[in-house]
Scaffold this active site. Sequence first.
Site, PDB file in Angstrom:
ATOM      1  N   SER A  31       0.782  -1.225   0.000  1.00  0.00           N
ATOM      2  CA  SER A  31       0.000   0.000   0.000  1.00  0.00           C
ATOM      3  C   SER A  31       0.817   1.279   0.000  1.00  0.00           C
ATOM      4  O   SER A  31       1.569   1.540  -0.934  1.00  0.00           O
ATOM      5  CB  SER A  31      -0.959  -0.035   1.190  1.00  0.00           C
ATOM      6  OG  SER A  31      -1.900   0.982   1.068  1.00  0.00           O
ATOM      7  N   ASP A  49      -2.560   6.403  -3.354  1.00  0.00           N
ATOM      8  CA  ASP A  49      -1.379   5.739  -2.781  1.00  0.00           C
ATOM      9  C   ASP A  49      -0.924   4.567  -3.642  1.00  0.00           C
ATOM     10  O   ASP A  49      -1.407   4.376  -4.759  1.00  0.00           O
ATOM     11  CB  ASP A  49      -1.660   5.299  -1.344  1.00  0.00           C
ATOM     12  CG  ASP A  49      -2.641   4.152  -1.272  1.00  0.00           C
ATOM     13  OD1 ASP A  49      -3.476   4.027  -2.194  1.00  0.00           O
ATOM     14  OD2 ASP A  49      -2.583   3.368  -0.301  1.00  0.00           O
ATOM     15  N   ASP A  61      -1.424   1.362  -3.791  1.00  0.00           N
ATOM     16  CA  ASP A  61      -2.380   0.384  -4.323  1.00  0.00           C
ATOM     17  C   ASP A  61      -3.725   0.998  -4.700  1.00  0.00           C
ATOM     18  O   ASP A  61      -4.672   0.271  -4.998  1.00  0.00           O
ATOM     19  CB  ASP A  61      -2.570  -0.763  -3.335  1.00  0.00           C
ATOM     20  CG  ASP A  61      -3.140  -0.299  -2.007  1.00  0.00           C
ATOM     21  OD1 ASP A  61      -2.942   0.871  -1.643  1.00  0.00           O
ATOM     22  OD2 ASP A  61      -3.807  -1.111  -1.330  1.00  0.00           O
ATOM     23  N   ASP A 104      -6.073   2.763  -3.009  1.00  0.00           N
ATOM     24  CA  ASP A 104      -7.269   2.819  -2.172  1.00  0.00           C
ATOM     25  C   ASP A 104      -7.368   4.100  -1.341  1.00  0.00           C
ATOM     26  O   ASP A 104      -8.399   4.371  -0.749  1.00  0.00           O
ATOM     27  CB  ASP A 104      -7.415   1.562  -1.288  1.00  0.00           C
ATOM     28  CG  ASP A 104      -6.200   1.293  -0.424  1.00  0.00           C
ATOM     29  OD1 ASP A 104      -5.241   2.090  -0.457  1.00  0.00           O
ATOM     30  OD2 ASP A 104      -6.201   0.260   0.285  1.00  0.00           O
ATOM     31  N   ARG A 105      -6.305   4.890  -1.297  1.00  0.00           N
ATOM     32  CA  ARG A 105      -6.379   6.144  -0.533  1.00  0.00           C
ATOM     33  C   ARG A 105      -6.592   7.339  -1.461  1.00  0.00           C
ATOM     34  O   ARG A 105      -6.348   7.251  -2.662  1.00  0.00           O
ATOM     35  CB  ARG A 105      -5.085   6.381   0.242  1.00  0.00           C
ATOM     36  CG  ARG A 105      -4.842   5.341   1.306  1.00  0.00           C
ATOM     37  CD  ARG A 105      -3.666   5.742   2.159  1.00  0.00           C
ATOM     38  NE  ARG A 105      -3.438   4.725   3.174  1.00  0.00           N
ATOM     39  CZ  ARG A 105      -2.826   4.944   4.327  1.00  0.00           C
ATOM     40  NH1 ARG A 105      -2.338   6.147   4.598  1.00  0.00           N
ATOM     41  NH2 ARG A 105      -2.664   3.975   5.194  1.00  0.00           N
TER      42      ARG A 105
HETATM   43  C1  VG1 Z   1      -2.976   2.466   8.496  1.00  0.00           C
HETATM   44  C2  VG1 Z   1      -4.125   3.422   8.692  1.00  0.00           C
HETATM   45  C3  VG1 Z   1      -5.452   2.689   8.564  1.00  0.00           C
HETATM   46  C4  VG1 Z   1      -5.505   1.972   7.208  1.00  0.00           C
HETATM   47  C5  VG1 Z   1      -4.290   1.071   7.047  1.00  0.00           C
HETATM   48  C6  VG1 Z   1      -4.222   0.429   5.685  1.00  0.00           C
HETATM   49  O1  VG1 Z   1      -3.006   1.480   9.498  1.00  0.00           O
HETATM   50  O2  VG1 Z   1      -4.035   4.059   9.942  1.00  0.00           O
HETATM   51  O3  VG1 Z   1      -6.501   3.604   8.698  1.00  0.00           O
HETATM   52  O4  VG1 Z   1      -6.670   1.198   7.111  1.00  0.00           O
HETATM   53  O5  VG1 Z   1      -3.098   1.819   7.229  1.00  0.00           O
HETATM   54  O6  VG1 Z   1      -4.196   1.394   4.670  1.00  0.00           O
HETATM   55  P1  VG1 Z   1      -2.055   1.534  10.795  1.00  0.00           P
HETATM   56  O7  VG1 Z   1      -2.327   0.259  11.549  1.00  0.00           O
HETATM   57  O8  VG1 Z   1      -0.664   1.662  10.298  1.00  0.00           O
HETATM   58  O9  VG1 Z   1      -2.475   2.760  11.538  1.00  0.00           O
HETATM   59  V1  VG1 Z   1      -3.443   1.031   3.229  1.00  0.00           V
HETATM   60  O10 VG1 Z   1      -3.835   2.204   2.146  1.00  0.00           O
HETATM   61  O11 VG1 Z   1      -1.837   1.052   3.744  1.00  0.00           O
HETATM   62  O12 VG1 Z   1      -3.924  -0.491   2.867  1.00  0.00           O
HETATM   63 CO    CO Z   2      -3.448   1.612   0.286  1.00  0.00          CO
END
Ligand code: VG1
Ligand code: CO
Length: 542
Positions: free
Chosen positions: A112, A276, A278, A280-281
């Site tokens: 991601s 981002d 992948d 999704d952001r």
């Molecule tokens: C982070 C974000 C969370 C999101 C996750 C995956 O997790 O805070 O909101 O769902 O990344 O996003 P963490 O545990 O590091 O706070 V992605 O776009 O990296 O799949």
């Molecule tokens: Co992502």
Amino acid sequence: MIKCLSTTPFNDQKPGTSGLRKKVRVFQQPHYAENFIQSVFDSLEGFEGKTLVLGGDGRFLNRDVIQIALKMAAANGFGRVLVGKGGILSTPAASHLIRSSGAFGGLVLSASHNPGGPDEDFGIKYNVSNGGPAPEKVTDTIHARTLSIDSYRILEAADVDIDTPGMSRLGEMTVEIVDPVAGYADLMESLFDFGAIRAMIAEGFTLSFDAMSAVTGPYAVEILEKRLGAPSGTVRNATPLPDFGHHHPDPNLVHARELYDRMMGEDAPDFGAASDGDGDRNLIIGRHSYVTPSDSLAVLAANAHLAPGYALGLKGIARSMPTSGAADRVAQRLGIPLYETPTGWKFFGNLLDAGMATICGEESAGTGSDHVREKDGIWAVLLWLNIMAVRRQGVAQILAEHWAAYGRNYYARHDYEGIADDKADALMAALRDKLAALPGTANSGGKIKSADDFAYTDPTDRSVSRNQGVRILFEDGSRMVFRLSGTGTEGATLRVYIERYVGSDGDLGMATADALEPLVRAAQEVADISGFTGMERPSVIT
Ligand code: VG1
Ligand code: CO
């Protein structure tokens, strides 16, 4: 020929917030990826002869692990694998493909927003048949299996050509190389008024999209430039690169600085966005006007009915606990339920499946709806564009009117990165020990009303998730949340989420840093961040 190879467990294959993420060199250990993929397959039942979706964000190792996964899927009895051409599938497009093809599940290869390349990160995530990330009970089973695995099955065969669309055989299994973009772009066209957006662009509305050399490039070119008529060059850094051109594909104010500077400049376009690694952001920036992700969720929810796909209104809104309460006020006014879940998209799946929520979001720049079961960067961009095309207003005006109607939730997240694990654990443990004594005491942030460690009971299956973040609520509605990241690959990251609400009759025009300053001091006082970490200030503020 199918081979059954013996192996020994790795003790570090516990999936985090979003799949298993490790340094590339960890994945390059013999049997490492194979062990995890076999553990996924061993945790599933009834996939014989069924379809698996496979693709990733194009980062370093993507193509290698696709070949491994294909040969293992064939050896384990899948009937068909759908692979995005070139190994490319954005996370939301993979979710859509799983749903539209009736697949049993999918493997999404991505870390991601983490950087890519030989010295950076790789990841594997398993998604279930609704198109969403495997729920905790599945990831727990997978983890347990990684600790006892003693063999894996793989077909001995030549590599599959993943760059030519069409069908081929791999052992008994069919491999289909599909267009990663077309089906997803059609889905977007079914939800939004492309005619209205196209007309707005034709009339001179200008936009800039930074794909950050990651997976959204081909999607954004097809949708924004080809289908919506934005001039070529609207999408920047449009080619997915294995190392994202040495960039960190995280669309925040630090890593998407170039876009931010452009949007704050004299000749800024009307609208800027980024996604981002992948896809999704989303990062949304209007001309001279940054939108915090929590506000973006609230604005999108309040205006979604302006887009054809949501004309009938929303059934409910869901947000992760650390996300600001801005969306709560929208839900209240719409008279629909608001669900507060732990961090990570996997907690939204049941609510979406049950028709309890239509729109979901996280403060980490993730927003999405029931059109797929993942957050979706381009979807958020298109919903903003659709709303602007209907309201004929820019981002700044829409935001100002939103705050005037609902009040403003000043919000920031402070990340302290690269903390030694034991120090981060000690900080959280000390904080947890204090919780019971905090209510009634006061600090720079004001008087504390309540303090707890967030636990969530899923309303659909009653499953319980505990220890999801420490939250401290003040009498005036302000809030601080502390939790450790579950997506990093080196040391620990402490996330401190700070929020202060100002009603519509209050000062809506403060700088965020000024509005939050007393609470930032309070976070330091309560958690002794510098004492535990030696860090005087956060690594990143978003
Ligand atoms: C982070 C974000 C969370 C999101 C996750 C995956 O997790 O805070 O909101 O769902 O990344 O996003 P963490 O545990 O590091 O706070 V992605 O776009 O990296 O799949
Ligand atoms: Co992502």
